[in-house]
Design a protein around this motif. Structure first.
Motif, PDB file in Angstrom:
ATOM      1  N   GLY A  47       0.787  -1.222   0.000  1.00 37.29           N
ATOM      2  CA  GLY A  47       0.000   0.000   0.000  1.00 37.29           C
ATOM      3  C   GLY A  47       0.824   1.279   0.000  1.00 37.29           C
ATOM      4  O   GLY A  47       2.050   1.274  -0.142  1.00 37.29           O
ATOM      5  N   ARG A  48       0.116   2.367   0.185  1.00 40.46           N
ATOM      6  CA  ARG A  48       0.715   3.698   0.149  1.00 40.46           C
ATOM      7  C   ARG A  48       1.680   3.896   1.323  1.00 40.46           C
ATOM      8  O   ARG A  48       1.487   3.327   2.394  1.00 40.46           O
ATOM      9  CB  ARG A  48      -0.391   4.749   0.214  1.00 40.46           C
ATOM     10  N   GLU A  49       2.682   4.766   1.104  1.00 40.11           N
ATOM     11  CA  GLU A  49       3.686   4.986   2.143  1.00 40.11           C
ATOM     12  C   GLU A  49       3.075   5.484   3.450  1.00 40.11           C
ATOM     13  O   GLU A  49       3.496   5.081   4.529  1.00 40.11           O
ATOM     14  CB  GLU A  49       4.734   6.005   1.666  1.00 40.11           C
ATOM     15  N   ARG A  50       2.067   6.324   3.356  1.00 41.27           N
ATOM     16  CA  ARG A  50       1.546   6.971   4.570  1.00 41.27           C
ATOM     17  C   ARG A  50       0.483   6.154   5.282  1.00 41.27           C
ATOM     18  O   ARG A  50       0.425   6.155   6.512  1.00 41.27           O
ATOM     19  CB  ARG A  50       0.979   8.352   4.237  1.00 41.27           C
ATOM     20  N   TRP A  51      -0.372   5.438   4.525  1.00 41.94           N
ATOM     21  CA  TRP A  51      -1.469   4.758   5.214  1.00 41.94           C
ATOM     22  C   TRP A  51      -1.843   3.411   4.620  1.00 41.94           C
ATOM     23  O   TRP A  51      -2.878   2.838   4.959  1.00 41.94           O
ATOM     24  CB  TRP A  51      -2.695   5.662   5.320  1.00 41.94           C
ATOM     25  N   GLY A  52      -1.011   2.860   3.772  1.00 36.80           N
ATOM     26  CA  GLY A  52      -1.195   1.475   3.358  1.00 36.80           C
ATOM     27  C   GLY A  52      -2.344   1.247   2.387  1.00 36.80           C
ATOM     28  O   GLY A  52      -2.653   2.084   1.542  1.00 36.80           O
ATOM     29  N   LEU A  53      -2.993   0.097   2.534  1.00 35.70           N
ATOM     30  CA  LEU A  53      -4.083  -0.332   1.657  1.00 35.70           C
ATOM     31  C   LEU A  53      -5.437  -0.038   2.293  1.00 35.70           C
ATOM     32  O   LEU A  53      -5.579  -0.074   3.522  1.00 35.70           O
ATOM     33  CB  LEU A  53      -3.984  -1.832   1.381  1.00 35.70           C
ATOM     34  N   VAL A  55      -0.576 -10.752   4.698  1.00 34.69           N
ATOM     35  CA  VAL A  55       0.770 -10.941   5.225  1.00 34.69           C
ATOM     36  C   VAL A  55       1.049  -9.816   6.203  1.00 34.69           C
ATOM     37  O   VAL A  55       0.845  -8.641   5.875  1.00 34.69           O
ATOM     38  CB  VAL A  55       1.839 -10.913   4.119  1.00 34.69           C
ATOM     39  N   THR A  56       1.503 -10.171   7.385  1.00 31.06           N
ATOM     40  CA  THR A  56       1.898  -9.152   8.356  1.00 31.06           C
ATOM     41  C   THR A  56       3.291  -9.481   8.856  1.00 31.06           C
ATOM     42  O   THR A  56       3.649 -10.658   8.998  1.00 31.06           O
ATOM     43  CB  THR A  56       0.886  -9.074   9.516  1.00 31.06           C
ATOM     44  N   PHE A  57       4.094  -8.471   9.105  1.00 33.92           N
ATOM     45  CA  PHE A  57       5.479  -8.667   9.488  1.00 33.92           C
ATOM     46  C   PHE A  57       5.638  -8.636  11.009  1.00 33.92           C
ATOM     47  O   PHE A  57       4.956  -7.848  11.685  1.00 33.92           O
ATOM     48  CB  PHE A  57       6.355  -7.587   8.856  1.00 33.92           C
ATOM     49  N   PRO A  58       6.524  -9.446  11.562  1.00 33.60           N
ATOM     50  CA  PRO A  58       6.727  -9.473  13.021  1.00 33.60           C
ATOM     51  C   PRO A  58       7.568  -8.288  13.478  1.00 33.60           C
ATOM     52  O   PRO A  58       8.766  -8.408  13.748  1.00 33.60           O
ATOM     53  CB  PRO A  58       7.452 -10.809  13.238  1.00 33.60           C
ATOM     54  N   VAL A  59       6.937  -7.131  13.560  1.00 27.38           N
ATOM     55  CA  VAL A  59       7.634  -5.903  13.935  1.00 27.38           C
ATOM     56  C   VAL A  59       7.190  -5.455  15.328  1.00 27.38           C
ATOM     57  O   VAL A  59       6.208  -5.956  15.880  1.00 27.38           O
ATOM     58  CB  VAL A  59       7.348  -4.788  12.903  1.00 27.38           C
ATOM     59  N   ASP A  60       7.901  -4.498  15.863  1.00 30.64           N
ATOM     60  CA  ASP A  60       7.559  -3.922  17.160  1.00 30.64           C
ATOM     61  C   ASP A  60       6.237  -3.169  17.033  1.00 30.64           C
ATOM     62  O   ASP A  60       6.135  -2.225  16.233  1.00 30.64           O
ATOM     63  CB  ASP A  60       8.675  -2.974  17.605  1.00 30.64           C
ATOM     64  N   ALA A  68       4.983  -0.933  18.700  1.00 32.89           N
ATOM     65  CA  ALA A  68       5.129   0.488  18.991  1.00 32.89           C
ATOM     66  C   ALA A  68       5.680   1.263  17.794  1.00 32.89           C
ATOM     67  O   ALA A  68       5.585   2.486  17.739  1.00 32.89           O
ATOM     68  CB  ALA A  68       6.048   0.695  20.196  1.00 32.89           C
ATOM     69  N   PHE A  69       6.258   0.537  16.817  1.00 35.38           N
ATOM     70  CA  PHE A  69       6.786   1.190  15.616  1.00 35.38           C
ATOM     71  C   PHE A  69       6.644   0.210  14.467  1.00 35.38           C
ATOM     72  O   PHE A  69       7.619  -0.362  13.986  1.00 35.38           O
ATOM     73  CB  PHE A  69       8.248   1.597  15.825  1.00 35.38           C
ATOM     74  N   ALA A  70       5.404   0.017  14.030  1.00 34.07           N
ATOM     75  CA  ALA A  70       5.082  -1.065  13.096  1.00 34.07           C
ATOM     76  C   ALA A  70       5.198  -0.674  11.635  1.00 34.07           C
ATOM     77  O   ALA A  70       5.172  -1.532  10.760  1.00 34.07           O
ATOM     78  CB  ALA A  70       3.664  -1.570  13.375  1.00 34.07           C
ATOM     79  N   SER A  71       5.317   0.627  11.337  1.00 36.99           N
ATOM     80  CA  SER A  71       5.302   1.073   9.948  1.00 36.99           C
ATOM     81  C   SER A  71       6.621   0.748   9.257  1.00 36.99           C
ATOM     82  O   SER A  71       7.696   1.062   9.753  1.00 36.99           O
ATOM     83  CB  SER A  71       5.041   2.575   9.891  1.00 36.99           C
ATOM     84  N   LEU A  72       6.524   0.115   8.086  1.00 40.46           N
ATOM     85  CA  LEU A  72       7.687  -0.196   7.259  1.00 40.46           C
ATOM     86  C   LEU A  72       7.672   0.665   6.011  1.00 40.46           C
ATOM     87  O   LEU A  72       6.614   0.907   5.436  1.00 40.46           O
ATOM     88  CB  LEU A  72       7.676  -1.665   6.827  1.00 40.46           C
ATOM     89  N   ASN A  73       8.843   1.117   5.584  1.00 34.06           N
ATOM     90  CA  ASN A  73       8.976   1.732   4.284  1.00 34.06           C
ATOM     91  C   ASN A  73       8.580   0.715   3.222  1.00 34.06           C
ATOM     92  O   ASN A  73       8.860  -0.477   3.352  1.00 34.06           O
ATOM     93  CB  ASN A  73      10.420   2.201   4.087  1.00 34.06           C
ATOM     94  N   ILE A  74       7.921   1.170   2.159  1.00 36.40           N
ATOM     95  CA  ILE A  74       7.402   0.244   1.149  1.00 36.40           C
ATOM     96  C   ILE A  74       8.520  -0.593   0.526  1.00 36.40           C
ATOM     97  O   ILE A  74       8.352  -1.798   0.276  1.00 36.40           O
ATOM     98  CB  ILE A  74       6.611   1.022   0.075  1.00 36.40           C
ATOM     99  N   ALA A  75       9.677   0.007   0.291  1.00 37.15           N
ATOM    100  CA  ALA A  75      10.798  -0.746  -0.282  1.00 37.15           C
ATOM    101  C   ALA A  75      11.322  -1.785   0.700  1.00 37.15           C
ATOM    102  O   ALA A  75      11.741  -2.879   0.302  1.00 37.15           O
ATOM    103  CB  ALA A  75      11.916   0.209  -0.699  1.00 37.15           C
TER     104      ALA A  75
END
Length: 262
Positions: free
Chosen positions: A124-130, A142-147, A149-156
């Motif tokens: 999805g979009r950089e700022r707010w996804g799909l 698909v969801t990534f195992p991230v923190d 508290a800081f779950a946002s990933l850069n699209i690349a």
């Protein structure tokens, strides 16, 4: 010298970037794809247009990915020829879809690719996804195992993670998901045919007065689409269902004419 794609990983999923805002992010995603043997890049309405020289510069000689990138006006068009699609999101959307991690998704994609199925991954979009409507077009999340508290990933970065898992699943034997073995072809129909069934059914239900209030219609449509999406219909099954809808339409039309004659 332009780098060429490797064939070691075999045919891979389409990487679909929805309304990417920065050419640099598209280029970095293309570079990540090339690193891990992926080449089918699809762009849905990129904000700064296409082609984009900033994307080419950021791709760092992954010119074969940039040059072959396909441009689409809508997400529906971008997934129309695919049989199975994952949507990436970090948020719980409450949608009735399977949710897996990138490793399990990559293994499943490998299995489907080996069975000849065309697959894709939505980003999805950089700022707010799909949007929920875009995620509804996918078969699983698909969801990534991230923190948290800081779950946002850069699209690349997200493309890099999925591309890495795709390559890894083919190199170290961790292919755990295969298409089911059956006496008939269980390949899901292309999304274009499924979308056609959805629209046909919705039009018939509109005519029959199923959607009684306009404010509830979007939710009812979303639920119907989720049910149809989850079933994984084959092409013959979709033809049967469209025939059923058409028969009901004809019956409704006959009844309407009979009422008018009375």
């Amino acid at each position: 010298m332009q780098q060429k794609p490797s064939n070691e990983a075999g045919p891979g999923p389409a990487i679909i970037l929805v309304e990417a805002q920065l050419g640099e992010n598209i280029g970095a995603a293309a570079r990540a794809m090339a690193n891990f043997g992926l080449a089918d890049l699809r762009l849905v309405a990129p904000r700064d247009g296409w082609p984009n020289e900033k994307a080419r510069a950021a791709a760092s000689r992954a010119d074969h990915v940039i040059d072959a990138a396909k441009l689409f006006a809508t997400t529906e068009e971008a997934v129309a020829d695919l049989a199975y699609v994952y949507a990436t999101t970090a948020r719980n959307r409450g949608l009735p879809k399977p949710v897996v991690g990138p490793r399990a998704a990559a293994a499943a994609l490998r299995g489907r690719s080996s069975a000849g199925q065309a697959t894709g991954i939505l980003f999805g979009r950089e700022r707010w996804g799909l949007t929920n409507e875009e995620i509804a077009l996918a078969d699983a999340i698909v969801t990534f195992p991230v923190d948290p508290a800081f779950a946002s990933l850069n699209i690349a970065q997200a493309v890099l993670l999925m591309s890495y898992e795709w390559m890894s699943a083919g190199l170290d034997g961790r292919i755990t998901a295969r298409a089911p073995v059956a006496a008939f072809d269980a390949t899901p129909a292309p999304k274009a045919q499924l979308i056609g069934l959805m629209e046909h059914l919705e039009a018939a239900l509109d005519e029959a007065g199923y959607f009684r209030t306009a404010d509830k219609r979007p939710t009812m449509v979303a639920n119907l689409r989720a049910i149809l999406q989850r079933a994984g219909f084959t092409e013959p099954e979709i033809k049967v269902l469209r025939g059923v809808v058409a028969a009901l339409e004809r019956r409704h039309e006959k009844r309407r004419r009979a009422d008018e004659n009375d």
